[in-house]
Scaffold this motif. Structure first.
Motif, PDB file in Angstrom:
ATOM      1  N   ASN A 138       0.836  -1.202  -0.054  1.00 26.91           N
ATOM      2  CA  ASN A 138       0.128   0.022   0.267  1.00 26.91           C
ATOM      3  C   ASN A 138       0.827   1.229   0.023  1.00 26.91           C
ATOM      4  O   ASN A 138       0.550   2.225   0.635  1.00 26.91           O
ATOM      5  CB  ASN A 138      -0.891  -0.027   1.156  1.00 26.91           C
ATOM      6  CG  ASN A 138      -0.223   0.144   2.447  1.00 26.91           C
ATOM      7  OD1 ASN A 138       1.029  -0.070   2.688  1.00 26.91           O
ATOM      8  ND2 ASN A 138      -0.723   0.370   3.620  1.00 26.91           N
ATOM      9  N   LEU A 139       2.069   1.145  -0.725  1.00 28.46           N
ATOM     10  CA  LEU A 139       2.823   2.269  -0.583  1.00 28.46           C
ATOM     11  C   LEU A 139       2.674   3.512  -1.452  1.00 28.46           C
ATOM     12  O   LEU A 139       2.450   4.628  -0.933  1.00 28.46           O
ATOM     13  CB  LEU A 139       4.265   1.577  -1.120  1.00 28.46           C
ATOM     14  CG  LEU A 139       5.451   2.753  -0.874  1.00 28.46           C
ATOM     15  CD1 LEU A 139       5.887   3.042   0.532  1.00 28.46           C
ATOM     16  CD2 LEU A 139       6.912   2.263  -1.478  1.00 28.46           C
ATOM     17  N   HIS A 140       2.638   3.253  -2.805  1.00 29.40           N
ATOM     18  CA  HIS A 140       2.209   4.419  -3.518  1.00 29.40           C
ATOM     19  C   HIS A 140       1.864   3.853  -5.110  1.00 29.40           C
ATOM     20  O   HIS A 140       1.933   2.640  -5.280  1.00 29.40           O
ATOM     21  CB  HIS A 140       3.378   5.235  -3.616  1.00 29.40           C
ATOM     22  CG  HIS A 140       4.697   4.671  -4.473  1.00 29.40           C
ATOM     23  ND1 HIS A 140       5.788   5.189  -4.408  1.00 29.40           N
ATOM     24  CD2 HIS A 140       4.795   3.531  -4.995  1.00 29.40           C
ATOM     25  CE1 HIS A 140       6.731   4.532  -4.869  1.00 29.40           C
ATOM     26  NE2 HIS A 140       6.283   3.609  -5.492  1.00 29.40           N
ATOM     27  N   ARG A 141       1.513   4.812  -6.037  1.00 28.40           N
ATOM     28  CA  ARG A 141       1.348   4.384  -7.338  1.00 28.40           C
ATOM     29  C   ARG A 141       2.577   4.981  -8.055  1.00 28.40           C
ATOM     30  O   ARG A 141       3.188   6.000  -7.685  1.00 28.40           O
ATOM     31  CB  ARG A 141       0.142   5.065  -7.871  1.00 28.40           C
ATOM     32  CG  ARG A 141      -1.071   4.534  -7.331  1.00 28.40           C
ATOM     33  CD  ARG A 141      -2.422   5.338  -8.097  1.00 28.40           C
ATOM     34  NE  ARG A 141      -3.667   5.014  -7.374  1.00 28.40           N
ATOM     35  CZ  ARG A 141      -4.144   5.618  -6.041  1.00 28.40           C
ATOM     36  NH1 ARG A 141      -3.367   6.290  -5.393  1.00 28.40           N
ATOM     37  NH2 ARG A 141      -5.323   5.144  -5.678  1.00 28.40           N
ATOM     38  N   ARG A 142       2.965   4.459  -9.001  1.00 30.31           N
ATOM     39  CA  ARG A 142       3.924   5.068 -10.107  1.00 30.31           C
ATOM     40  C   ARG A 142       3.140   5.176 -11.649  1.00 30.31           C
ATOM     41  O   ARG A 142       2.347   4.615 -11.828  1.00 30.31           O
ATOM     42  CB  ARG A 142       5.053   4.387 -10.305  1.00 30.31           C
ATOM     43  CG  ARG A 142       6.256   4.714 -11.169  1.00 30.31           C
ATOM     44  CD  ARG A 142       7.576   3.937 -11.215  1.00 30.31           C
ATOM     45  NE  ARG A 142       7.408   2.699 -11.892  1.00 30.31           N
ATOM     46  CZ  ARG A 142       8.325   1.780 -11.648  1.00 30.31           C
ATOM     47  NH1 ARG A 142       9.477   2.096 -11.115  1.00 30.31           N
ATOM     48  NH2 ARG A 142       8.225   0.738 -12.381  1.00 30.31           N
ATOM     49  N   TYR A 143       3.436   6.321 -12.057  1.00 28.89           N
ATOM     50  CA  TYR A 143       2.521   6.872 -13.287  1.00 28.89           C
ATOM     51  C   TYR A 143       3.391   6.828 -14.538  1.00 28.89           C
ATOM     52  O   TYR A 143       4.245   7.518 -14.626  1.00 28.89           O
ATOM     53  CB  TYR A 143       2.204   8.562 -12.865  1.00 28.89           C
ATOM     54  CG  TYR A 143       1.244   8.473 -11.685  1.00 28.89           C
ATOM     55  CD1 TYR A 143      -0.175   8.243 -11.687  1.00 28.89           C
ATOM     56  CD2 TYR A 143       1.797   8.510 -10.480  1.00 28.89           C
ATOM     57  CE1 TYR A 143      -1.099   8.578 -10.828  1.00 28.89           C
ATOM     58  CE2 TYR A 143       0.879   8.603  -9.325  1.00 28.89           C
ATOM     59  CZ  TYR A 143      -0.620   8.472  -9.600  1.00 28.89           C
ATOM     60  OH  TYR A 143      -1.534   8.811  -8.441  1.00 28.89           O
ATOM     61  N   GLY A 144       2.733   6.186 -15.474  1.00 24.22           N
ATOM     62  CA  GLY A 144       3.096   5.941 -16.608  1.00 24.22           C
ATOM     63  C   GLY A 144       2.287   6.451 -17.683  1.00 24.22           C
ATOM     64  O   GLY A 144       1.280   7.177 -17.518  1.00 24.22           O
ATOM     65  N   TYR A 145       2.120   5.525 -19.054  1.00 18.77           N
ATOM     66  CA  TYR A 145       1.356   6.086 -20.106  1.00 18.77           C
ATOM     67  C   TYR A 145       0.049   5.839 -20.044  1.00 18.77           C
ATOM     68  O   TYR A 145      -0.840   6.525 -20.456  1.00 18.77           O
ATOM     69  CB  TYR A 145       1.887   5.445 -21.243  1.00 18.77           C
ATOM     70  CG  TYR A 145       2.978   6.002 -21.980  1.00 18.77           C
ATOM     71  CD1 TYR A 145       3.127   7.370 -22.659  1.00 18.77           C
ATOM     72  CD2 TYR A 145       4.283   5.380 -22.098  1.00 18.77           C
ATOM     73  CE1 TYR A 145       3.977   7.981 -22.999  1.00 18.77           C
ATOM     74  CE2 TYR A 145       5.311   5.940 -22.750  1.00 18.77           C
ATOM     75  CZ  TYR A 145       5.083   7.433 -23.326  1.00 18.77           C
ATOM     76  OH  TYR A 145       6.378   7.940 -23.714  1.00 18.77           O
ATOM     77  N   GLN A 146      -0.568   4.866 -18.892  1.00 20.17           N
ATOM     78  CA  GLN A 146      -1.638   4.545 -18.602  1.00 20.17           C
ATOM     79  C   GLN A 146      -2.462   5.462 -17.723  1.00 20.17           C
ATOM     80  O   GLN A 146      -3.583   5.966 -17.870  1.00 20.17           O
ATOM     81  CB  GLN A 146      -1.786   3.260 -18.099  1.00 20.17           C
ATOM     82  CG  GLN A 146      -1.545   2.153 -19.182  1.00 20.17           C
ATOM     83  CD  GLN A 146      -1.403   0.812 -18.668  1.00 20.17           C
ATOM     84  OE1 GLN A 146      -0.282   0.245 -18.320  1.00 20.17           O
ATOM     85  NE2 GLN A 146      -2.383   0.143 -18.605  1.00 20.17           N
ATOM     86  N   ARG A 147      -1.763   5.793 -16.353  1.00 21.99           N
ATOM     87  CA  ARG A 147      -2.414   6.477 -15.490  1.00 21.99           C
ATOM     88  C   ARG A 147      -2.048   7.987 -15.463  1.00 21.99           C
ATOM     89  O   ARG A 147      -3.100   8.687 -15.128  1.00 21.99           O
ATOM     90  CB  ARG A 147      -2.259   5.700 -13.902  1.00 21.99           C
ATOM     91  CG  ARG A 147      -3.097   6.321 -13.148  1.00 21.99           C
ATOM     92  CD  ARG A 147      -3.354   5.525 -11.732  1.00 21.99           C
ATOM     93  NE  ARG A 147      -4.269   5.804 -10.863  1.00 21.99           N
ATOM     94  CZ  ARG A 147      -5.545   5.534 -10.856  1.00 21.99           C
ATOM     95  NH1 ARG A 147      -5.768   4.558 -11.848  1.00 21.99           N
ATOM     96  NH2 ARG A 147      -6.473   5.985 -10.106  1.00 21.99           N
ATOM     97  N   LEU A 148      -0.888   8.492 -15.944  1.00 20.11           N
ATOM     98  CA  LEU A 148      -0.660   9.748 -15.907  1.00 20.11           C
ATOM     99  C   LEU A 148      -1.594  10.430 -16.579  1.00 20.11           C
ATOM    100  O   LEU A 148      -2.011  11.656 -16.158  1.00 20.11           O
ATOM    101  CB  LEU A 148       0.914   9.977 -16.334  1.00 20.11           C
ATOM    102  CG  LEU A 148       1.332  11.424 -16.361  1.00 20.11           C
ATOM    103  CD1 LEU A 148       1.477  11.813 -14.689  1.00 20.11           C
ATOM    104  CD2 LEU A 148       2.652  11.326 -16.797  1.00 20.11           C
ATOM    105  N   PRO A 149      -2.041  10.164 -17.892  1.00 16.79           N
ATOM    106  CA  PRO A 149      -2.974  11.116 -18.449  1.00 16.79           C
ATOM    107  C   PRO A 149      -4.439  11.217 -17.642  1.00 16.79           C
ATOM    108  O   PRO A 149      -4.882  12.378 -17.713  1.00 16.79           O
ATOM    109  CB  PRO A 149      -3.440  10.271 -19.868  1.00 16.79           C
ATOM    110  CG  PRO A 149      -2.197   9.485 -20.184  1.00 16.79           C
ATOM    111  CD  PRO A 149      -1.667   9.086 -18.814  1.00 16.79           C
ATOM    112  N   LEU A 150      -4.727  10.097 -16.838  1.00 16.49           N
ATOM    113  CA  LEU A 150      -5.929  10.216 -15.959  1.00 16.49           C
ATOM    114  C   LEU A 150      -5.895  11.198 -14.992  1.00 16.49           C
ATOM    115  O   LEU A 150      -6.702  12.221 -14.551  1.00 16.49           O
ATOM    116  CB  LEU A 150      -6.214   9.014 -15.456  1.00 16.49           C
ATOM    117  CG  LEU A 150      -6.551   7.926 -16.438  1.00 16.49           C
ATOM    118  CD1 LEU A 150      -6.915   6.558 -15.613  1.00 16.49           C
ATOM    119  CD2 LEU A 150      -7.958   8.268 -17.268  1.00 16.49           C
TER     120      LEU A 150
END
Length: 244
Positions: free
Chosen positions: A188-200
């Motif tokens: 439950n540390l964190h998310r890392r943002y790439g091409y999928q979630r960063l645009p959201l």
């Protein structure tokens, strides 16, 4: 950090209800957390909730005055954008830059004993007043994972972005840092943002400038423990919110 007529607010937007944090995502929400199982899932469990071991950060007025003096020397030596702290260093940077007052909104307990710094909780954050600028320091990537006692929500980070949008003036600026790289959910540390979630995450914002951005790191393989967090300077736009 939210700025309203010369005052600044350091905002970490979250509500504390879950305790202790869950050791894995609920089965019923796993598809939502991983964007229909397209985002890899890793595990690194942390309990930073107030109802768990919790944290209570205490700094006296003399401590903070010393940090302000150090911040003034720092500013004289380097004009750079610097983010990410668990003590009032960045509040002191803002005061050294001439901010009239800094208010920190935090879900953990804070005691910052200084007349120019106010601490409060997310539930008391006013969303009816509009601010000029906002700054989130490595915080929204945690929202919705329960690490800090916040409600389990696959879209917790997007809700936090929407909250900032609701308290910023149109065309207001938002300084944002989150881990950037190949998409991964580290529970439950964190998310890392790439091409999928960063645009959201960035829906409804215009990128004005970035500091430290390296496009190739969006796809370069890296362990989830590696922290790469460029500063994104965003402008609040009307329309296109992720949430209705």
């Amino acid at each position: 950090m939210l700025e309203r007529r010369g005052s600044l607010v350091l905002a970490v937007i979250c509500a504390c209800t879950a305790c202790p944090p869950l050791r894995q995502p609920p089965d019923s929400l796993l598809a939502a957390f991983t964007l229909n199982h397209t985002v890899p899932l890793e595990f690194y469990y942390v309990d930073d909730s107030n109802k768990g071991k919790g944290t209570h950060y205490k700094y006296s007025q003399s401590d903070i005055n010393q940090l302000i003096r150090e911040a003034e020397r720092f500013i004289q030596q380097a004009l750079s954008v610097l983010f990410g702290s668990t003590h009032p260093w960045y509040e002191c940077l803002l005061l050294a830059l001439g901010a009239s007052h800094v208010t920190t909104v935090e879900y953990n307990k804070l005691t910052y004993s200084h007349p120019l710094i106010t601490t409060t909780t997310p539930s008391l954050l006013e969303t009816t007043s509009l601010f000029h600028t906002a700054l989130s320091i490595s915080s929204f990537d945690h929202d919705g994972l329960g690490r800090y006692g916040d409600p389990i929500n696959p879209d917790g980070d997007l809700v936090a972005m929407d909250t900032v949008r609701n308290v910023l003036e149109e065309n207001g600026l938002f300084f944002l840092t989150v881990p950037i790289g190949p998409d991964v959910l580290v529970w439950n540390l964190h998310r890392r943002y790439g091409y999928q979630r960063l645009p959201l995450l960035l829906c409804g914002w215009e990128e004005v400038e970035s500091v430290g951005w390296e496009e190739e790191l969006l796809t370069s393989p890296a362990p989830f423990t590696i922290q790469y967090e460029p500063v994104l300077i965003l402008r609040h736009l009307a329309g296109c919110p992720f949430l209705p």
